[in-house]
Every structure is written in C-alpha cells, then in structure tokens.
Design an enzyme around this catalytic site. Sequence first.
Site, PDB file in Angstrom:
ATOM      1  N   GLU A   1       3.861   4.556 -11.020  1.00 25.57           N
ATOM      2  CA  GLU A   1       3.553   3.391 -10.195  1.00 25.57           C
ATOM      3  C   GLU A   1       2.065   3.125 -10.371  1.00 25.57           C
ATOM      4  OE1 GLU A   1       6.119   2.410  -6.509  1.00 25.57           O
ATOM      5  OE2 GLU A   1       4.183   3.052  -5.717  1.00 25.57           O
TER       6      GLU A   1
ATOM      7  N   TYR B   1      -1.058   0.035 -11.116  1.00 25.49           N
ATOM      8  CA  TYR B   1      -1.304  -1.368 -10.793  1.00 25.49           C
ATOM      9  C   TYR B   1      -2.655  -1.805 -11.315  1.00 25.49           C
ATOM     10  CZ  TYR B   1      -1.296  -5.609  -7.989  1.00 25.49           C
ATOM     11  OH  TYR B   1      -1.298  -6.919  -7.595  1.00 25.49           O
TER      12      TYR B   1
ATOM     13  N   TYR C   1       0.846  -1.204   0.000  1.00 27.69           N
ATOM     14  CA  TYR C   1       0.000   0.000   0.000  1.00 27.69           C
ATOM     15  C   TYR C   1       0.874   1.244   0.000  1.00 27.69           C
ATOM     16  CZ  TYR C   1      -3.778  -3.199   0.743  1.00 27.69           C
ATOM     17  OH  TYR C   1      -4.674  -4.224   0.556  1.00 27.69           O
ATOM     18  N   SER C   2       0.551   2.185  -0.880  1.00 28.62           N
ATOM     19  CA  SER C   2       1.275   3.463  -0.909  1.00 28.62           C
ATOM     20  C   SER C   2       0.980   4.217   0.382  1.00 28.62           C
ATOM     21  CB  SER C   2       0.795   4.338  -2.054  1.00 28.62           C
ATOM     22  OG  SER C   2       0.928   3.679  -3.274  1.00 28.62           O
TER      23      SER C   2
ATOM     24  N   CYS D   1       0.081   7.622 -10.569  1.00 31.17           N
ATOM     25  CA  CYS D   1      -0.204   6.531  -9.633  1.00 31.17           C
ATOM     26  C   CYS D   1      -1.672   6.150  -9.684  1.00 31.17           C
ATOM     27  CB  CYS D   1       0.168   6.974  -8.212  1.00 31.17           C
ATOM     28  SG  CYS D   1       0.139   5.617  -7.032  1.00 31.17           S
TER      29      CYS D   1
HETATM   30  C1  LIG Z   1       3.032  -0.559  -5.114  1.00 29.51           C
HETATM   31  C2  LIG Z   1       1.547  -0.782  -4.826  1.00 29.51           C
HETATM   32  C3  LIG Z   1       0.865   0.149  -4.078  1.00 29.51           C
HETATM   33  C4  LIG Z   1      -0.496  -0.023  -3.833  1.00 29.51           C
HETATM   34  N1  LIG Z   1      -1.144   0.919  -3.109  1.00 29.51           N
HETATM   35  C5  LIG Z   1      -2.445   0.791  -2.860  1.00 29.51           C
HETATM   36  C6  LIG Z   1      -3.139   1.796  -2.119  1.00 29.51           C
HETATM   37  O1  LIG Z   1      -2.557   2.807  -1.719  1.00 29.51           O
HETATM   38  N2  LIG Z   1      -4.438   1.607  -1.881  1.00 29.51           N
HETATM   39  C7  LIG Z   1      -5.111   0.501  -2.323  1.00 29.51           C
HETATM   40  O2  LIG Z   1      -6.312   0.383  -2.039  1.00 29.51           O
HETATM   41  N3  LIG Z   1      -4.474  -0.459  -3.022  1.00 29.51           N
HETATM   42  C8  LIG Z   1      -3.165  -0.342  -3.286  1.00 29.51           C
HETATM   43  N4  LIG Z   1      -2.511  -1.325  -3.971  1.00 29.51           N
HETATM   44  C9  LIG Z   1      -3.234  -2.583  -4.271  1.00 29.51           C
HETATM   45  C10 LIG Z   1      -3.120  -3.560  -3.047  1.00 29.51           C
HETATM   46  O3  LIG Z   1      -1.781  -4.024  -2.939  1.00 29.51           O
HETATM   47  C11 LIG Z   1      -3.988  -4.795  -3.165  1.00 29.51           C
HETATM   48  O4  LIG Z   1      -3.713  -5.435  -4.387  1.00 29.51           O
HETATM   49  C12 LIG Z   1      -5.479  -4.518  -3.098  1.00 29.51           C
HETATM   50  O5  LIG Z   1      -5.818  -3.913  -1.858  1.00 29.51           O
HETATM   51  C13 LIG Z   1      -6.273  -5.813  -3.222  1.00 29.51           C
HETATM   52  O6  LIG Z   1      -5.817  -6.697  -2.263  1.00 29.51           O
HETATM   53  P1  LIG Z   1      -6.815  -7.706  -1.503  1.00 29.51           P
HETATM   54  O7  LIG Z   1      -6.008  -8.544  -0.588  1.00 29.51           O
HETATM   55  O8  LIG Z   1      -7.957  -6.974  -0.919  1.00 29.51           O
HETATM   56  O9  LIG Z   1      -7.373  -8.562  -2.681  1.00 29.51           O
HETATM   57  P2  LIG Z   1      -6.972 -10.105  -3.002  1.00 29.51           P
HETATM   58  O10 LIG Z   1      -7.609 -11.008  -2.036  1.00 29.51           O
HETATM   59  O11 LIG Z   1      -5.501 -10.165  -3.166  1.00 29.51           O
HETATM   60  O12 LIG Z   1      -7.676 -10.254  -4.378  1.00 29.51           O
HETATM   61  C14 LIG Z   1      -7.181  -9.600  -5.509  1.00 29.51           C
HETATM   62  C15 LIG Z   1      -7.348 -10.528  -6.661  1.00 29.51           C
HETATM   63  O13 LIG Z   1      -8.722 -10.654  -6.943  1.00 29.51           O
HETATM   64  C16 LIG Z   1      -8.928 -10.781  -8.323  1.00 29.51           C
HETATM   65  N5  LIG Z   1      -9.820  -9.709  -8.767  1.00 29.51           N
HETATM   66  C17 LIG Z   1      -9.810  -8.427  -8.384  1.00 29.51           C
HETATM   67  N6  LIG Z   1     -10.785  -7.733  -8.973  1.00 29.51           N
HETATM   68  C18 LIG Z   1     -11.422  -8.617  -9.761  1.00 29.51           C
HETATM   69  C19 LIG Z   1     -12.530  -8.518 -10.620  1.00 29.51           C
HETATM   70  N7  LIG Z   1     -13.166  -7.357 -10.806  1.00 29.51           N
HETATM   71  N8  LIG Z   1     -12.938  -9.633 -11.288  1.00 29.51           N
HETATM   72  C20 LIG Z   1     -12.297 -10.810 -11.104  1.00 29.51           C
HETATM   73  N9  LIG Z   1     -11.236 -10.968 -10.288  1.00 29.51           N
HETATM   74  C21 LIG Z   1     -10.822  -9.893  -9.638  1.00 29.51           C
HETATM   75  C22 LIG Z   1      -7.569 -10.673  -8.998  1.00 29.51           C
HETATM   76  O14 LIG Z   1      -7.100 -11.977  -9.207  1.00 29.51           O
HETATM   77  C23 LIG Z   1      -6.740  -9.991  -7.956  1.00 29.51           C
HETATM   78  O15 LIG Z   1      -5.397 -10.311  -8.050  1.00 29.51           O
HETATM   79  C24 LIG Z   1      -1.170  -1.164  -4.295  1.00 29.51           C
HETATM   80  C25 LIG Z   1      -0.460  -2.109  -5.037  1.00 29.51           C
HETATM   81  C26 LIG Z   1       0.861  -1.918  -5.314  1.00 29.51           C
HETATM   82  C27 LIG Z   1       1.609  -2.949  -6.117  1.00 29.51           C
HETATM   83  N1  LIG Z   2       1.419   2.527  -6.083  1.00 22.83           N
HETATM   84  C1  LIG Z   2       0.513   1.859  -6.776  1.00 22.83           C
HETATM   85  O1  LIG Z   2       0.785   1.107  -7.666  1.00 22.83           O
HETATM   86  C2  LIG Z   2      -0.895   2.094  -6.394  1.00 22.83           C
HETATM   87  C3  LIG Z   2      -1.204   2.929  -5.345  1.00 22.83           C
HETATM   88  C4  LIG Z   2      -2.542   3.140  -5.024  1.00 22.83           C
HETATM   89  C5  LIG Z   2      -3.527   2.492  -5.758  1.00 22.83           C
HETATM   90  N2  LIG Z   2      -3.161   1.661  -6.755  1.00 22.83           N
HETATM   91  C6  LIG Z   2      -4.184   0.986  -7.571  1.00 22.83           C
HETATM   92  O2  LIG Z   2      -4.896   2.020  -8.220  1.00 22.83           O
HETATM   93  C7  LIG Z   2      -6.203   1.591  -8.498  1.00 22.83           C
HETATM   94  C8  LIG Z   2      -7.164   2.691  -8.060  1.00 22.83           C
HETATM   95  O3  LIG Z   2      -8.412   2.180  -8.069  1.00 22.83           O
HETATM   96  P1  LIG Z   2      -9.609   2.757  -7.236  1.00 22.83           P
HETATM   97  O4  LIG Z   2     -10.592   1.634  -7.166  1.00 22.83           O
HETATM   98  O5  LIG Z   2      -9.160   3.420  -6.013  1.00 22.83           O
HETATM   99  O6  LIG Z   2     -10.132   3.871  -8.235  1.00 22.83           O
HETATM  100  P2  LIG Z   2     -11.590   4.375  -8.523  1.00 22.83           P
HETATM  101  O7  LIG Z   2     -12.148   4.994  -7.308  1.00 22.83           O
HETATM  102  O8  LIG Z   2     -12.367   3.306  -9.200  1.00 22.83           O
HETATM  103  O9  LIG Z   2     -11.253   5.524  -9.582  1.00 22.83           O
HETATM  104  C9  LIG Z   2     -10.596   5.231 -10.756  1.00 22.83           C
HETATM  105  C10 LIG Z   2     -10.966   6.299 -11.766  1.00 22.83           C
HETATM  106  O10 LIG Z   2     -10.227   6.076 -12.956  1.00 22.83           O
HETATM  107  C11 LIG Z   2     -11.131   5.933 -14.031  1.00 22.83           C
HETATM  108  N3  LIG Z   2     -10.579   5.073 -15.075  1.00 22.83           N
HETATM  109  C12 LIG Z   2     -10.942   3.815 -15.431  1.00 22.83           C
HETATM  110  N4  LIG Z   2     -10.222   3.388 -16.486  1.00 22.83           N
HETATM  111  C13 LIG Z   2      -9.396   4.412 -16.803  1.00 22.83           C
HETATM  112  C14 LIG Z   2      -8.425   4.586 -17.818  1.00 22.83           C
HETATM  113  N5  LIG Z   2      -8.163   3.636 -18.712  1.00 22.83           N
HETATM  114  N6  LIG Z   2      -7.766   5.757 -17.870  1.00 22.83           N
HETATM  115  C15 LIG Z   2      -8.003   6.730 -16.973  1.00 22.83           C
HETATM  116  N7  LIG Z   2      -8.923   6.635 -15.988  1.00 22.83           N
HETATM  117  C16 LIG Z   2      -9.606   5.472 -15.909  1.00 22.83           C
HETATM  118  C17 LIG Z   2     -12.401   5.392 -13.425  1.00 22.83           C
HETATM  119  O11 LIG Z   2     -13.496   5.668 -14.268  1.00 22.83           O
HETATM  120  P3  LIG Z   2     -14.761   4.670 -14.444  1.00 22.83           P
HETATM  121  O12 LIG Z   2     -14.768   3.753 -13.281  1.00 22.83           O
HETATM  122  O13 LIG Z   2     -15.949   5.587 -14.480  1.00 22.83           O
HETATM  123  O14 LIG Z   2     -14.520   3.992 -15.774  1.00 22.83           O
HETATM  124  C18 LIG Z   2     -12.434   6.233 -12.154  1.00 22.83           C
HETATM  125  O15 LIG Z   2     -12.908   7.508 -12.422  1.00 22.83           O
HETATM  126  C19 LIG Z   2      -6.379   0.254  -7.817  1.00 22.83           C
HETATM  127  O16 LIG Z   2      -6.191  -0.745  -8.791  1.00 22.83           O
HETATM  128  C20 LIG Z   2      -5.232   0.221  -6.808  1.00 22.83           C
HETATM  129  O17 LIG Z   2      -4.808  -1.077  -6.517  1.00 22.83           O
HETATM  130  C21 LIG Z   2      -1.869   1.469  -7.097  1.00 22.83           C
END
Ligand SMILES: Cc1cc2nc3c(=O)[nH]c(=O)nc-3n(C[C@H](O)[C@H](O)[C@H](O)COP(=O)(O)OP(=O)(O)OC[C@H]3O[C@@H](n4cnc5c(N)ncnc54)[C@H](O)[C@@H]3O)c2cc1C
Ligand SMILES: NC(=O)c1ccc[n+]([C@@H]2O[C@H](COP(=O)([O-])OP(=O)(O)OC[C@H]3O[C@@H](n4cnc5c(N)ncnc54)[C@H](OP(=O)(O)O)[C@@H]3O)[C@@H](O)[C@H]2O)c1
Length: 362
Positions: free
Chosen positions: A360, A362, A143-144, A320
């Site tokens: 970054e 995901y 998690y960021s 991000c």
């Molecule tokens: C560097 C980094 C930073 C991140 N920062 C954040 C953050 O700040 N906040 C945040 O909320 N998350 C963040 N994430 C994502 C976070 O790490 C988790 O992946 C996320 O919270 C989901 O984990 P979980 O254990 O709840 O789900 P899990 O139990 O691990 O389930 C996830 C799995 O469910 C499946 N899945 C998910 N959606 C669907 C779908 N719609 N249909 C079918 N299958 C599906 C996929 O196989 C997926 O891999 C970050 C990820 C990375 C790599």
């Molecule tokens: N460091 C990291 O790697 C990091 C850190 C934090 C979060 N994450 C990841 O970031 C994601 C954030 O998801 P969330 O559920 O919090 O977001 P969310 O609340 O669903 O918001 C995402 C927004 O982006 C829009 N969107 C969808 N497809 C897009 C595209 N192709 N280009 C631009 N915008 C698009 C969505 O629009 P519509 O839904 O209306 O289509 C919505 O407005 C998660 O997958 C999380 O794991 C990664």
Amino acid sequence: MAAAAAAFAAAVSLPSSSSISSPSPSLHKTCLLYPRGVAKAAVGRGGGVAPLRAQVTTEAPAKVEKVSKKQDEGLVTNKFKPKEPFIGRCLLNTKITGDDAPGETWHMVFSTDGQVPYREGQSIGVIPDGVDKNGKPHKLRLYSIASSALGDFGDSKTVSLCVKRLVYTNEQGEIVKGVCSNFLCDLKPGADVKITGPVGKEMLMPKDPNATVIMLATGTGIAPFRAFLWKMFFEKHEDYKFNGLAWLFLGVPTSSSLLYKEEFEKMEEKAPDNFRLDFAVSREQTNAKGEKMYIQTRMAEYAEELWELLKKDNTFVYMCGLKGMEKGIDDIMVSLAAKDGIDWATYKKELKKGEQWNVEVY
Ligand SMILES: Cc1cc2nc3c(=O)[nH]c(=O)nc-3n(C[C@H](O)[C@H](O)[C@H](O)COP(=O)(O)OP(=O)(O)OC[C@H]3O[C@@H](n4cnc5c(N)ncnc54)[C@H](O)[C@@H]3O)c2cc1C
Ligand SMILES: NC(=O)c1ccc[n+]([C@@H]2O[C@H](COP(=O)([O-])OP(=O)(O)OC[C@H]3O[C@@H](n4cnc5c(N)ncnc54)[C@H](OP(=O)(O)O)[C@@H]3O)[C@@H](O)[C@H]2O)c1
C-alpha cells in the site's frame, strides 16, 4: 480515561522537543518523564555499531494451514460513509518529529465509542471541516490506522493516526498547505472529526502467530506497522500470541524524524528473539559505496537472509509509504531472485496470490 492516557503516554515515543496538545497537564508530565535511556544507542544503527540482533531461524517451519486474512467473519468495511460519517472527538494530538526534522508528523487519538470496529492494517477516511474552492464540502482523505484494534488506551474505543503535515511550494512560488493533513495536525483536543470507513483488506495481518512478518515503511507508512507491533508485543490476547519473527525496516530523512522509535526499542528489549529493527536514515547515513541510505539500501545489507526468508511459505512482506520505494525494493529482489534463476515478476505474482506480498504505497 486519565489512567489510560498515562499508559499511552508511557508507551508512545516523543522526541524531547515534542509539542503536545493534550487535555491533561499530567499527561504532558508523564510524556516528558518517560525514560529515554535505551533510545540513544540506536540512532547510529547501521552506521557502524553492531546492534544486538535476534537470531533468525532458517529451519523449515511446521506446515500450517493458510487462512486468508481477508476471510475474516468479523471484518467490517465501510460502516460509515461520507454522507453519514461517525463524529469522533480528538482526545490527544502530539507532534512526534523533532523541531529540526524536515516536516512535521503528528500522532493523534480520536474517540470512536467502540462504533468504528477496525482491524490492524485498515484505514479510515477523514472529512476535513470547511468547503473547497467551489463551496462544496471537502472530499475525504484516507489515513492508515496507527493503533491496534484495542486502541492506544486499550479499551477498543479509540483510533489513532500518524499524519504528515503537507506543505509545498507550487509552480507560482506560493506556499500551499494540504487541506486535510493541516486540518488534522492542527486539531485540538475536544474538537470533532468526521470519520468514514473503516476500509482496506490489503494490509491486514497474517493470521499465523508463528509467521515471519517483514514490514517495510517509509515515513508515515509506519502507521499500520505500529498497529501490528502493538498487537504482537504490547498486548495480551486469548486467541493470538505472536511467536514468529517480526522484522521492521523504517526509512526516514533524519534521526529527528524517526517515528515511534522508543516504542519499537522497547519491543526489541521485550522480545529480542521475535523482533528485529532496522532504520534507514537517508540524509545522515550512507552505505559502503557512499550511497544514500534508503530503505532498500538497508535491506540490501541483509539480501541473502531476506531472500531465504521469502522462500518460506509463512513469510509475509508488507510495504507502506512512498510510491518510489516499491521500485527500489523490486530492483533488489530482481537481482536476488536471478541468482536462483527465478524471474522476480512471476515469483512476486505468486507471493501476491498467497497474500505474502502486500503493498500500500501512495
Ligand atoms: C490508503 C492511504 C493511506 C494513507 N495513509 C496516510 C497516513 O497514514 N498518513 C499520512 O500522512 N498520509 C496518508 N495518506 C495520504 C493522505 O490521504 C493525504 O493524501 C495527505 O494527507 C495529503 O492530503 P491533504 O488534504 O493534506 O493534501 P491536499 O490538499 O489533498 O493536497 C494534495 C495535493 O497537493 C499536490 N501536491 C502535493 N505535494 C506537492 C508538491 N510537492 N508539489 C506540487 N504539488 C503537490 C498534489 O496535487 C496532491 O494531490 C494515505 C493515502 C492513502 C491512499
Ligand atoms: N497506506 C498508504 O498508502 C500510506 C500510508 C501512510 C503514508 N502514505 C504515504 O507515504 C508517504 C510517506 O511520506 P512521509 O512524508 O511521511 O515520509 P518522509 O518523512 O519524507 O520519509 C520518506 C523517506 O523515504 C525516502 N525516500 C524518498 N524516495 C525514496 C525512494 N524512491 N525509495 C525509498 N525511499 C525513498 C526519503 O528520503 P529523502 O527525502 O532523503 O530522499 C525519506 O527518508 C506519503 O506520501 C504518504 O501519503 C501512504
């Protein structure tokens, strides 16, 4: 700690329908008393009303010696590993999306006792309680970090996250809850949480306090930028006073899912010459062609200006959130660069090398 918690509550954005899990009833009261006046003006941002904007200087910046953000003597990575995680305590857990938002996002604060020395832009790992279907302990999820290094209480003894509760329907039509995100969103104050890290260097802030920092976030991708912006606008540091331009683009589905909106508007009020804020509310706003307002759609409105900024060697772009946003943003950059006869892929490589293009997703 109570005073500090109240200070946090005064700053953190809460929708009027927020749920709060807090050890202190007075904190709850403080949150609800927080003035919300200015917030309203921004919901229609980009929807026709011209908001007040900071002026961007197009003058060439004074040359500053570039110092790599990654060459930081005090930077710590992987201090806590999965076999011996740090055990933090949940101090506060607050839903920060409205009840009608598609999905829930929570802001949570954990104690670190100053033992997890992170920098803005790093991440931590969380190991959820319980075991997987094979009876093995769950694996960590990253998690960021959503707080500055000082933390939400200003004492360098906490770390905050911004977590979206993952719930989806699988192919069999069953509702599946993500393991770690649900564990975190359900955490009650006082509960223990296993923390690993800190990790990550990609999203560290540029060292130059006069830099232009363009932040592109979708949903919870806002986390590292909240950390940046607190350091830039809510804190005093002897060795860092931000005097550049910070420009945040945040894409969310609905106005009830705008994260930390009131905090950002407070910053805009405080530092109108140094902070610009643009929202893209995909399910409520469209562009002139009637297309869905994604973050890249909003950016396209400022295409020329963004391109000019990108030509400066002290402009740093950070992206991000959702993976899909990267291609959308690349697409607009390709056409902008082409106007100057530049190949975006090559140009981006150079920017990446100079730590000016940081991704970054995901
Ligand atoms: C560097 C980094 C930073 C991140 N920062 C954040 C953050 O700040 N906040 C945040 O909320 N998350 C963040 N994430 C994502 C976070 O790490 C988790 O992946 C996320 O919270 C989901 O984990 P979980 O254990 O709840 O789900 P899990 O139990 O691990 O389930 C996830 C799995 O469910 C499946 N899945 C998910 N959606 C669907 C779908 N719609 N249909 C079918 N299958 C599906 C996929 O196989 C997926 O891999 C970050 C990820 C990375 C790599
Ligand atoms: N460091 C990291 O790697 C990091 C850190 C934090 C979060 N994450 C990841 O970031 C994601 C954030 O998801 P969330 O559920 O919090 O977001 P969310 O609340 O669903 O918001 C995402 C927004 O982006 C829009 N969107 C969808 N497809 C897009 C595209 N192709 N280009 C631009 N915008 C698009 C969505 O629009 P519509 O839904 O209306 O289509 C919505 O407005 C998660 O997958 C999380 O794991 C990664």
